[in-house]
Design a protein around this motif. Structure first.
Motif, PDB file in Angstrom:
ATOM      1  N   LEU A 131      12.874   5.091  -1.247  1.00  0.00           N
ATOM      2  CA  LEU A 131      11.822   5.292  -2.245  1.00  0.00           C
ATOM      3  C   LEU A 131      10.678   6.078  -1.612  1.00  0.00           C
ATOM      4  CD1 LEU A 131      11.652   1.574  -3.503  1.00  0.00           C
ATOM      5  CD2 LEU A 131      13.176   3.387  -4.336  1.00  0.00           C
ATOM      6  N   ARG A 132      10.406   7.285  -2.118  1.00  0.00           N
ATOM      7  CA  ARG A 132       9.299   8.082  -1.605  1.00  0.00           C
ATOM      8  C   ARG A 132       7.959   7.461  -2.012  1.00  0.00           C
ATOM      9  NH1 ARG A 132      10.483  11.324   2.578  1.00  0.00           N
ATOM     10  NH2 ARG A 132      12.239  12.719   2.167  1.00  0.00           N
ATOM     11  N   PRO A 133       6.959   7.463  -1.116  1.00  0.00           N
ATOM     12  CA  PRO A 133       5.659   6.850  -1.428  1.00  0.00           C
ATOM     13  C   PRO A 133       4.960   7.457  -2.639  1.00  0.00           C
ATOM     14  CG  PRO A 133       5.863   7.212   0.931  1.00  0.00           C
ATOM     15  CD  PRO A 133       7.042   7.890   0.295  1.00  0.00           C
ATOM     16  N   GLU A 134       5.184   8.756  -2.907  1.00  0.00           N
ATOM     17  CA  GLU A 134       4.483   9.417  -4.008  1.00  0.00           C
ATOM     18  C   GLU A 134       5.113   9.169  -5.367  1.00  0.00           C
ATOM     19  OE1 GLU A 134       7.174  12.565  -2.053  1.00  0.00           O
ATOM     20  OE2 GLU A 134       5.923  10.878  -1.444  1.00  0.00           O
ATOM     21  N   ASP A 135       6.249   8.467  -5.411  1.00  0.00           N
ATOM     22  CA  ASP A 135       6.927   8.217  -6.692  1.00  0.00           C
ATOM     23  C   ASP A 135       6.525   6.896  -7.333  1.00  0.00           C
ATOM     24  OD1 ASP A 135       8.292  10.638  -6.557  1.00  0.00           O
ATOM     25  OD2 ASP A 135       9.890   9.786  -5.331  1.00  0.00           O
ATOM     26  N   PHE A 136       5.530   6.219  -6.738  1.00  0.00           N
ATOM     27  CA  PHE A 136       4.922   5.040  -7.356  1.00  0.00           C
ATOM     28  C   PHE A 136       3.665   5.484  -8.100  1.00  0.00           C
ATOM     29  CE2 PHE A 136       7.263   3.520  -3.696  1.00  0.00           C
ATOM     30  CZ  PHE A 136       7.855   2.342  -4.130  1.00  0.00           C
ATOM     31  N   HIS A 137       3.449   4.949  -9.300  1.00  0.00           N
ATOM     32  CA  HIS A 137       2.308   5.380 -10.109  1.00  0.00           C
ATOM     33  C   HIS A 137       1.602   4.182 -10.740  1.00  0.00           C
ATOM     34  CE1 HIS A 137       3.696   9.571  -9.884  1.00  0.00           C
ATOM     35  NE2 HIS A 137       4.909   9.083 -10.077  1.00  0.00           N
ATOM     36  N   PRO A 138       0.259   4.190 -10.737  1.00  0.00           N
ATOM     37  CA  PRO A 138      -0.469   3.125 -11.438  1.00  0.00           C
ATOM     38  C   PRO A 138      -0.378   3.247 -12.953  1.00  0.00           C
ATOM     39  CG  PRO A 138      -1.995   4.722 -10.501  1.00  0.00           C
ATOM     40  CD  PRO A 138      -0.631   5.081  -9.985  1.00  0.00           C
ATOM     41  N   ASP A 139      -0.115   4.470 -13.432  1.00  0.00           N
ATOM     42  CA  ASP A 139       0.014   4.731 -14.870  1.00  0.00           C
ATOM     43  C   ASP A 139       1.490   4.937 -15.192  1.00  0.00           C
ATOM     44  OD1 ASP A 139       0.028   5.679 -17.456  1.00  0.00           O
ATOM     45  OD2 ASP A 139      -1.663   7.053 -17.179  1.00  0.00           O
ATOM     46  N   LEU A 144      -1.290  -5.577  -7.029  1.00  0.00           N
ATOM     47  CA  LEU A 144      -1.280  -4.308  -7.747  1.00  0.00           C
ATOM     48  C   LEU A 144       0.009  -4.155  -8.537  1.00  0.00           C
ATOM     49  CD1 LEU A 144      -2.845  -1.614  -8.112  1.00  0.00           C
ATOM     50  CD2 LEU A 144      -1.617  -0.744  -6.114  1.00  0.00           C
ATOM     51  N   ASP A 145      -0.120  -3.784  -9.810  1.00  0.00           N
ATOM     52  CA  ASP A 145       1.043  -3.499 -10.647  1.00  0.00           C
ATOM     53  C   ASP A 145       1.243  -1.991 -10.730  1.00  0.00           C
ATOM     54  OD1 ASP A 145       1.568  -6.179 -11.266  1.00  0.00           O
ATOM     55  OD2 ASP A 145       0.041  -6.173 -12.847  1.00  0.00           O
ATOM     56  N   LEU A 146       2.447  -1.542 -10.402  1.00  0.00           N
ATOM     57  CA  LEU A 146       2.764  -0.115 -10.387  1.00  0.00           C
ATOM     58  C   LEU A 146       4.048   0.139 -11.166  1.00  0.00           C
ATOM     59  CD1 LEU A 146       2.120   0.699  -6.613  1.00  0.00           C
ATOM     60  CD2 LEU A 146       0.611   1.231  -8.522  1.00  0.00           C
ATOM     61  N   SER A 147       4.313   1.421 -11.401  1.00  0.00           N
ATOM     62  CA  SER A 147       5.582   1.846 -11.994  1.00  0.00           C
ATOM     63  C   SER A 147       6.255   2.817 -11.040  1.00  0.00           C
ATOM     64  CB  SER A 147       5.342   2.522 -13.348  1.00  0.00           C
ATOM     65  OG  SER A 147       4.819   1.604 -14.286  1.00  0.00           O
ATOM     66  N   TYR A 148       7.588   2.737 -10.971  1.00  0.00           N
ATOM     67  CA  TYR A 148       8.352   3.632 -10.097  1.00  0.00           C
ATOM     68  C   TYR A 148       9.280   4.493 -10.942  1.00  0.00           C
ATOM     69  CZ  TYR A 148      11.426   5.444  -6.534  1.00  0.00           C
ATOM     70  OH  TYR A 148      12.132   6.305  -5.740  1.00  0.00           O
ATOM     71  N   ASP A 149       9.301   5.781 -10.633  1.00  0.00           N
ATOM     72  CA  ASP A 149      10.175   6.731 -11.326  1.00  0.00           C
ATOM     73  C   ASP A 149      11.597   6.569 -10.787  1.00  0.00           C
ATOM     74  OD1 ASP A 149      11.509   8.849 -12.437  1.00  0.00           O
ATOM     75  OD2 ASP A 149      10.156  10.408 -11.702  1.00  0.00           O
ATOM     76  N   THR A 150      12.443   5.876 -11.530  1.00  0.00           N
ATOM     77  CA  THR A 150      13.780   5.542 -11.024  1.00  0.00           C
ATOM     78  C   THR A 150      14.695   6.754 -10.885  1.00  0.00           C
ATOM     79  OG1 THR A 150      14.570   5.005 -13.253  1.00  0.00           O
ATOM     80  CG2 THR A 150      13.666   3.192 -11.927  1.00  0.00           C
ATOM     81  N   THR A 151      14.340   7.891 -11.478  1.00  0.00           N
ATOM     82  CA  THR A 151      15.164   9.091 -11.293  1.00  0.00           C
ATOM     83  C   THR A 151      15.046   9.619  -9.857  1.00  0.00           C
ATOM     84  OG1 THR A 151      13.415  10.633 -11.984  1.00  0.00           O
ATOM     85  CG2 THR A 151      14.841   9.735 -13.711  1.00  0.00           C
ATOM     86  N   LYS A 152      14.055   9.113  -9.109  1.00  0.00           N
ATOM     87  CA  LYS A 152      13.834   9.593  -7.738  1.00  0.00           C
ATOM     88  C   LYS A 152      14.466   8.668  -6.695  1.00  0.00           C
ATOM     89  CE  LYS A 152      11.329  12.964  -9.310  1.00  0.00           C
ATOM     90  NZ  LYS A 152       9.883  12.982  -9.149  1.00  0.00           N
TER      91      LYS A 152
END
Length: 372
Positions: A285-293, A347-355
């Motif tokens: 999981l790349r660090p930049e693929d986590f998003h607060p929005d 912290l609640d985040l979302s992860y882009d599962t395509t990555k």
């Protein structure tokens, strides 16, 4: 300019295991190639075999199609720039630039022309009468490059030439080398252990480990699709998060699980990953693929909750070193510095599962996924 072809190239010192192991690599005429890897991986030894400064144990070095294994270094028409500059301290910049040309019996008028041209290209015109002791580190590095440039060689071999410079000078010299390559169009091979240099300078990267090539490709291609765990862990700062986990079947769906982290596999990936259901895997999981929005994470985002352990402020961005319940390793998350977070916060985040990337823990190879 020159093409360089390495065929089953190996180097060993006595009875010990080879430091370079049967590598094969084609470097195109005019290409900017980066040899990247940790200390002791064989990248500098490979460069020195190309230059003729190290003998070849087995295999071939070909320049423009001709085998040069037994050709004297001076006759290969290659220029090498070392980490320590290797300037003559008792000579002026002008004499340092001219020294090699005079050994080759180049006419004085031609030497003067080349020094003037290189002085303008590298900004050395006002420094020609100074000695190395009166130059800064960046200026000395430019003189070392200039001494290679005046030769007008077939190719430039750069052995960690920026490692002795401070961060600001390294950034400046990276830009100068990129512009220089674009201007000259000459083949360049640049050895480095610095991932930033590799990502920003090269047209292709050759990543090495223990004398073997791990992966070759364009910088962004290697970054987006690492071939194995070593490449995923080595390239970029912070590197890809690599979490021991498993694949679970949930009805017709597949879920990658690591502790409390549960990431649904995108539908397009399921046919490729279905045979791995129930197996242990390593989640990448790349660090930049986590998003607060969640909207920025895309339509296939998965939610997760983590606890922030430390906050590394880097100006426009910050790195959150965080913990997910039941996860064997911490997770690095890259976010904007505008997101005010303190250590200990939930912290609640979302992860882009395509990555998501999945790796086989036994072979360490990346498990192939289809392109979206």
């Amino acid at each position: 300019m020159a093409s360089i072809d390495l065929r089953n190239l190996s180097k060993a010192y006595g009875p010990t295991p080879p430091v370079v192991r049967a590598i094969n690599l084609e470097i195109a005429d005019g290409e900017f190639m980066i040899f990247l890897g940790p200390s002791g991986c064989g990248k500098s030894t490979t460069l020195r075999m190309i230059a003729g400064l190290e003998t070849v144990t087995s295999g071939e070095v070909r320049i423009d199609g001709a085998v040069v294994n037994d050709l004297d270094p001076a006759k290969r028409d290659l220029a090498i720039v070392f980490q320590n500059y290797a300037l003559y301290p008792h000579m002026s910049v002008r004499k340092n630039l001219a020294f090699g040309l005079r050994l080759r019996h180049i006419p004085e008028a031609e030497i003067t022309r080349r020094i003037q041209d290189v002085g303008e290209i590298l900004g050395l015109s006002q420094l020609l009468d100074r000695r190395p002791a009166h130059l800064s580190g960046g200026q000395r590095q430019r003189v070392a490059l200039g001494r290679a440039l005046v030769r007008e060689p077939k190719a430039f071999l750069l052995d960690e030439p920026l490692s002795n410079l401070d961060a600001k000078l390294r950034a400046s010299m990276r830009t100068e080398l990129i512009k220089l390559h674009r201007r000259l169009g000459t083949t360049m091979i640049h050895v480095t252990h610095d991932q930033v240099e590799a990502m920003t300078m090269g047209q292709r990267i050759c990543i090495m480990r223990d004398g073997e090539i791990m992966q070759v490709g364009a910088p962004l291609e290697v970054y987006r699709n690492p071939a194995n765990l070593f490449v995923a862990d080595f390239l970029a700062t912070p590197p890809m998060n690599l979490l021991p986990g498993r694949l679970e079947a949930v009805g017709e769906d597949l879920v990658a699980v690591a502790g409390a982290l549960r990431l649904p596999i995108p539908p397009a990936y399921r046919p490729a990953y279905a045979p791995l259901s129930g197996r242990e895997v390593v989640l990448g999981l790349r660090p930049e693929d986590f998003h607060p929005d969640a909207r920025r994470a895309g339509p296939l985002a998965a939610g997760l909750s983590l606890t922030v352990e430390t906050v590394e402020a880097l100006g426009p961005e910050q790195i959150l070193v965080s913990r997910v319940d039941g996860c064997a390793k911490d997770i690095a998350v890259r976010t904007e510095s505008a997101l005010a977070i303190r250590p200990g916060a939930r912290l609640d985040l979302s992860y882009d599962t395509t990555k998501i990337h999945l790796f086989d823990p036994t072979t360490t190879l990346c498990l192939t996924r289809p392109a979206l």
